[in-house]
Structures are given as structure tokens and as C-alpha cells.
Design a protein around this motif. Structure first.
Motif, mmCIF file in Angstrom:
data_model
loop_
_atom_site.group_PDB
_atom_site.id
_atom_site.type_symbol
_atom_site.label_atom_id
_atom_site.label_comp_id
_atom_site.label_asym_id
_atom_site.label_seq_id
_atom_site.Cartn_x
_atom_site.Cartn_y
_atom_site.Cartn_z
ATOM 1 N N GLY A 29 -42.396 51.048 27.171
ATOM 2 C CA GLY A 29 -41.018 50.940 27.628
ATOM 3 C C GLY A 29 -40.828 49.766 28.561
ATOM 4 O O GLY A 29 -41.702 49.401 29.337
ATOM 5 N N SER A 30 -39.671 49.168 28.491
ATOM 6 C CA SER A 30 -39.337 48.089 29.400
ATOM 7 C C SER A 30 -37.844 48.078 29.613
ATOM 8 O O SER A 30 -37.086 48.551 28.789
ATOM 9 N N THR A 31 -37.415 47.543 30.743
ATOM 10 C CA THR A 31 -36.004 47.422 31.066
ATOM 11 C C THR A 31 -35.670 45.963 31.219
ATOM 12 O O THR A 31 -36.342 45.236 31.940
ATOM 13 N N ILE A 32 -34.625 45.517 30.566
ATOM 14 C CA ILE A 32 -34.259 44.111 30.613
ATOM 15 C C ILE A 32 -33.985 43.691 32.041
ATOM 16 O O ILE A 32 -33.233 44.333 32.764
ATOM 17 N N GLY A 33 -34.588 42.596 32.458
ATOM 18 C CA GLY A 33 -34.294 42.034 33.767
ATOM 19 C C GLY A 33 -35.203 42.544 34.865
ATOM 20 O O GLY A 33 -35.386 41.885 35.873
ATOM 21 N N VAL A 34 -35.739 43.752 34.759
ATOM 22 C CA VAL A 34 -36.609 44.271 35.797
ATOM 23 C C VAL A 34 -37.896 43.469 35.830
ATOM 24 O O VAL A 34 -38.500 43.196 34.801
ATOM 25 N N GLY A 35 -38.327 43.095 37.017
ATOM 26 C CA GLY A 35 -39.516 42.271 37.155
ATOM 27 C C GLY A 35 -39.173 40.804 37.320
ATOM 28 O O GLY A 35 -40.009 40.015 37.733
ATOM 29 N N ASP A 36 -37.921 40.414 37.009
ATOM 30 C CA ASP A 36 -37.467 39.056 37.256
ATOM 31 C C ASP A 36 -36.893 38.999 38.660
ATOM 32 O O ASP A 36 -35.739 39.335 38.879
ATOM 33 N N ALA A 37 -37.717 38.632 39.626
ATOM 34 C CA ALA A 37 -37.221 38.562 41.001
ATOM 35 C C ALA A 37 -36.131 37.506 41.089
ATOM 36 O O ALA A 37 -36.240 36.425 40.537
ATOM 37 N N ASP A 38 -35.028 37.849 41.760
ATOM 38 C CA ASP A 38 -33.920 36.914 41.900
ATOM 39 C C ASP A 38 -34.306 35.800 42.856
ATOM 40 O O ASP A 38 -34.738 36.037 43.979
ATOM 41 N N ALA A 39 -34.138 34.559 42.418
ATOM 42 C CA ALA A 39 -34.405 33.428 43.300
ATOM 43 C C ALA A 39 -33.434 33.457 44.468
ATOM 44 O O ALA A 39 -33.774 33.098 45.586
ATOM 45 N N VAL A 40 -32.179 33.888 44.217
ATOM 46 C CA VAL A 40 -31.204 34.082 45.282
ATOM 47 C C VAL A 40 -31.096 35.580 45.534
ATOM 48 O O VAL A 40 -30.715 36.326 44.641
ATOM 49 N N PRO A 41 -31.455 36.058 46.726
ATOM 50 C CA PRO A 41 -31.382 37.504 46.964
ATOM 51 C C PRO A 41 -29.940 37.985 47.004
ATOM 52 O O PRO A 41 -29.048 37.300 47.505
ATOM 53 N N GLY A 42 -29.700 39.163 46.455
ATOM 54 C CA GLY A 42 -28.376 39.746 46.515
ATOM 55 C C GLY A 42 -28.080 40.289 47.906
ATOM 56 O O GLY A 42 -28.974 40.759 48.602
ATOM 57 N N ARG A 43 -26.814 40.228 48.291
ATOM 58 C CA ARG A 43 -26.387 40.762 49.583
ATOM 59 C C ARG A 43 -25.344 41.854 49.360
ATOM 60 O O ARG A 43 -24.570 41.793 48.414
ATOM 61 N N THR A 44 -25.331 42.833 50.250
ATOM 62 C CA THR A 44 -24.420 43.963 50.134
ATOM 63 C C THR A 44 -23.260 43.821 51.101
ATOM 64 O O THR A 44 -23.453 43.511 52.283
ATOM 65 N N TYR A 45 -22.057 44.047 50.589
ATOM 66 C CA TYR A 45 -20.847 44.006 51.406
ATOM 67 C C TYR A 45 -20.030 45.259 51.116
ATOM 68 O O TYR A 45 -20.281 45.987 50.150
ATOM 69 N N TRP A 46 -19.043 45.522 51.976
ATOM 70 C CA TRP A 46 -18.136 46.657 51.785
ATOM 71 C C TRP A 46 -16.709 46.143 51.868
ATOM 72 O O TRP A 46 -16.362 45.379 52.763
ATOM 73 N N THR A 47 -15.889 46.535 50.899
ATOM 74 C CA THR A 47 -14.510 46.065 50.885
ATOM 75 C C THR A 47 -13.562 47.247 50.723
ATOM 76 O O THR A 47 -13.975 48.356 50.363
ATOM 77 N N ASP A 48 -12.281 47.025 50.974
ATOM 78 C CA ASP A 48 -11.266 48.069 50.978
ATOM 79 C C ASP A 48 -11.176 48.795 49.630
ATOM 80 O O ASP A 48 -11.182 48.151 48.575
ATOM 81 N N SER A 49 -11.054 50.114 49.666
ATOM 82 C CA SER A 49 -10.999 50.918 48.433
ATOM 83 C C SER A 49 -9.575 51.203 47.980
ATOM 84 O O SER A 49 -9.384 51.968 47.023
ATOM 85 N N CYS A 50 -8.575 50.643 48.625
ATOM 86 C CA CYS A 50 -7.163 50.889 48.274
ATOM 87 C C CYS A 50 -6.806 52.375 48.364
ATOM 88 O O CYS A 50 -5.931 52.860 47.646
ATOM 89 N N GLY A 51 -7.519 53.097 49.213
ATOM 90 C CA GLY A 51 -7.216 54.508 49.423
ATOM 91 C C GLY A 51 -7.794 55.447 48.396
ATOM 92 O O GLY A 51 -7.581 56.658 48.464
ATOM 93 N N MET A 52 -8.558 54.927 47.433
ATOM 94 C CA MET A 52 -9.102 55.804 46.390
ATOM 95 C C MET A 52 -10.431 56.408 46.838
ATOM 96 O O MET A 52 -11.049 55.945 47.800
ATOM 97 N N PRO A 53 -10.906 57.443 46.133
ATOM 98 C CA PRO A 53 -12.220 58.007 46.455
ATOM 99 C C PRO A 53 -13.320 57.061 46.001
ATOM 100 O O PRO A 53 -13.349 56.647 44.846
ATOM 101 N N THR A 54 -14.203 56.681 46.891
ATOM 102 C CA THR A 54 -15.298 55.795 46.512
ATOM 103 C C THR A 54 -16.470 56.570 45.933
ATOM 104 O O THR A 54 -17.390 55.987 45.382
ATOM 105 N N ASN A 55 -16.450 57.888 46.063
ATOM 106 C CA ASN A 55 -17.581 58.699 45.635
ATOM 107 C C ASN A 55 -17.280 59.521 44.397
ATOM 108 O O ASN A 55 -17.951 60.496 44.123
#
Length: 335
Positions: A29-55
Motif C-alpha cells: 500500500g502507498s498513499t500519493i504524496g506521503v513521504g514527499d517532504a514539502d520544501a516549503v513548510p505549511g503554516r496553519t492560520y484561522w479565519t472567520d467562519s461567517c457564523g457557521m459551525p466549524t465542527n
């Protein structure tokens, strides 16, 4: 202390050959993309949900209340940015694009990547009401979230960084239900988007029988079913054609368009261990996406548009969508 005897060289060769053969045949088994370390690391941000449920309906405690999680890969000097939408089975921790593909590496090739998190079965649209089948407490407002996210990315405010645009506009792409959503957002907000791509999307939603097919698909979204009647209302509601890419083609002149689909036949990303799921879900879903993509392309060309297209062997699976994104990049879709 006695050391364990090493395996004979011939035995080690045999193991290596067997592993290679198993991998070639798809038995490992293999998953596409897994094992390819990103040269640019991803960053996490939080933005407005427009009042909707995020969960969703399920109270995931790891989510920030009133916020939508966004993952971004960017480089100084990049000149374009694409917002990537997930599909009907989107998760709350990471986008399927990050889990299953390497398209984040677009950031190494001049294109910043933005991945909103969450929204299973949402079609990235504003719903009429909460889904009563699964006890959802508040109404989805993903249409507001995506468009407001684009505005905030353009100006660098409300919890997200300012990212490169083309004349103040972004590209947007999505897979499956996120594909038709990408086309719809771009058609309705020409001030925010210069390009839109639908990968195995459902681009003719008002076609006969489509609403019933989508109802069945949404009943199968884990862990609980979603009620399609809560989304755009009854079949005769004007909100259905308002969110149908086919019915919005006349508003897409000047947009750069990309549509792609597999043909439902097994290809290089169909592995034996996924045979059942691919056969009974991946194949019919992709055949439906193919008919919808072909219909949209024909309608677009009849109205004088010239979308980029991509058709190949394949089912409704991540590897094929990854190939479509890189194909779009090579052909200049983001330029």
C-alpha cells in the motif's frame, strides 16, 4: 554475546526482488504524496467562519470556535495563489490535498497554495438550513467563508497573510463536489477569481436525476448522513440553477477554465487492496463526473469559451486529481 547470523546474500536478494514485485503490482500500500517532504513548510492560520459551525455536527474539540482552519504554503516572490477545495468527505484536521497529494509543491514553482479545512458534504456553499439528519446545530455558510477568505488573503487581514494575486484575483480549484463549487465561486465573484478548475466535478447539477444521485451520495458521508434538502431546498428552488456551473457558463467569459475527469476504468492509482471501494464507489462516481464534465465542456464551447480539458483512465481517486493539478500547471493554467 552471540550475534545473530545475517541472512545469506541470496536470501536478501530474494526479499528485495519480492518487495519490488509487490510494489509494482500494487500489493504494498502507498498513499500519493506521503513521504514527499514539502520544501516549503505549511503554516496553519484561522479565519472567520461567517457564523457557521466549524465542527459539523460532531463537536470536534480541537477546532477554534467561530474560526475555520486554513493551511498555507507560500514563498516570497511567488506571483500566483490558488485556493484548493476538498471533496464531499473532507476532514476537520487536514485537507485531503495535504494528506494524499504533493500539490503543495506548487509553492516551489511560483504558486502559493491555500487549503481551507473542513466542510464535509458542504459543496462549499451557503445552505438554507442545518442538516437535520445528523443534528447539525447551525447552518453551513461555506460560500461566505471561501469568498471572504479570498478578500482577506488579498489584503492580509482577519488572521491570514497577504498573498500574491493576478490583478487582485486568485485561482480556485476543487475535486468532486469541490470542483463544481470552484466553478460556481469564480462565476459569481469575478472580482476575486481569474481562473477556476473542476477535477471530477459535477458541473451540470440540474441535469435530470442529478439531485437524486447527490442525495444518495450525501447519505453515505461518514460518520452520519447529510440531508440534501437542507442545502438548496426543493428541486424547483431557484438556488439549484444559481449554483449549477452549467447554468452559469454565460458568466464565465474571460475566466481561465480547466475541467478534467477519469473514465471510470482502473488505472495506475487503483491498488488491489482498494478494489472493492474503487469498483463500487470510485468507478460509478467517476463515470458520472465524466458525463458531467463532457456536458459542461460542450456547453462552454457552444457559448464561445475554450476550457482546458484533461481526460484519462482512472476512477474517483486522489492520484488522478494530483496528476490533473500538475497537468494544469504545465499547461500554464495558473499564469
Amino acid at each position: 554475546m552471540r550475534l545473530a547470523k545475517s541472512k545469506p546474500r541470496s536470501s536478501r536478494r530474494l526479499v528485495a526482488v519480492l518487495v519490488a514485485v509487490a510494489t509494482t503490482l500494487g500489493l504494498v500500500g502507498s498513499t500519493i504524496g506521503v513521504g514527499d517532504a514539502d520544501a516549503v513548510p505549511g503554516r496553519t492560520y484561522w479565519t472567520d467562519s461567517c457564523g457557521m459551525p466549524t465542527n459539523g455536527a460532531f463537536g470536534n474539540k480541537s477546532m477554534a470556535p467561530g474560526k475555520v482552519k486554513v493551511r498555507i504554503w507560500s514563498r516570497p516572490g511567488n506571483t500566483r495563489t490558488v485556493i484548493m477545495l476538498d471533496g464531499m468527505r473532507a476532514q476537520y484536521d487536514r485537507s485531503g490535498w495535504e494528506i494524499n497529494t504533493n500539490i503543495q509543491r506548487l509553492a516551489d514553482r511560483g504558486v502559493n497554495v491555500v487549503e481551507p479545512i473542513g466542510g464535509p458534504a458542504s459543496f462549499y456553499t451557503n445552505w438554507d438550513a442545518p442538516s437535520n439528519f445528523n443534528g447539525q446545530q447551525r447552518t453551513y455558510k461555506w460560500g461566505c467563508v471561501i469568498d471572504r477568505l479570498a478578500v482577506n488573503l488579498r489584503h492580509g487581514r482577519a488572521g491570514v497573510p497577504k498573498l500574491a494575486t493576478k490583478g487582485g484575483k486568485f485561482a480556485i480549484m476543487g475535486l468532486s463536489s469541490g470542483g463544481n463549487a470552484a466553478l460556481t465561486h469564480a462565476a459569481q465573484r469575478r472580482d476575486l477569481f481569474y481562473a477556476a478548475g473542476s477535477l471530477s466535478g459535477y458541473n451540470f447539477l440540474t441535469a435530470p436525476g442529478m439531485r437524486t444521485m447527490l442525495r444518495v451520495a450525501m447519505l453515505d458521508v461518514a460518520p452520519q448522513p447529510w440531508n440534501i434538502d437542507s442545502m438548496w431546498g426543493a428541486p424547483w428552488s431557484p438556488r439549484w440553477p444559481q449554483n449549477d456551473p452549467f447554468m452559469l457558463i454565460n458568466r464565465m467569459h474571460g475566466l481561465k477554465l480547466y475541467v478534467g475527469s477519469g473514465n471510470g476504468f482502473f488505472g495506475k492509482y487503483n491498488y488491489p487492496q482498494n478494489m472493492g471501494d474503487d469498483l463500487f464507489k470510485g468507478t460509478p462516481l467517476e463515470m458520472l463526473a465524466l458525463t458531467q464534465t463532457v456536458a459542461f465542456e460542450a456547453g462552454a464551447r457552444a457559448q464561445g469559451l475554450n476550457p482546458m480539458t484533461y481526460y484519462a483512465n482512472g476512477t474517483h481517486a486522489w492520484g488522478y486529481w494530483q496528476d490533473m493539478v500538475w497537468n494544469a500547471h504545465r499547461r500554464g493554467f495558473f499564469r
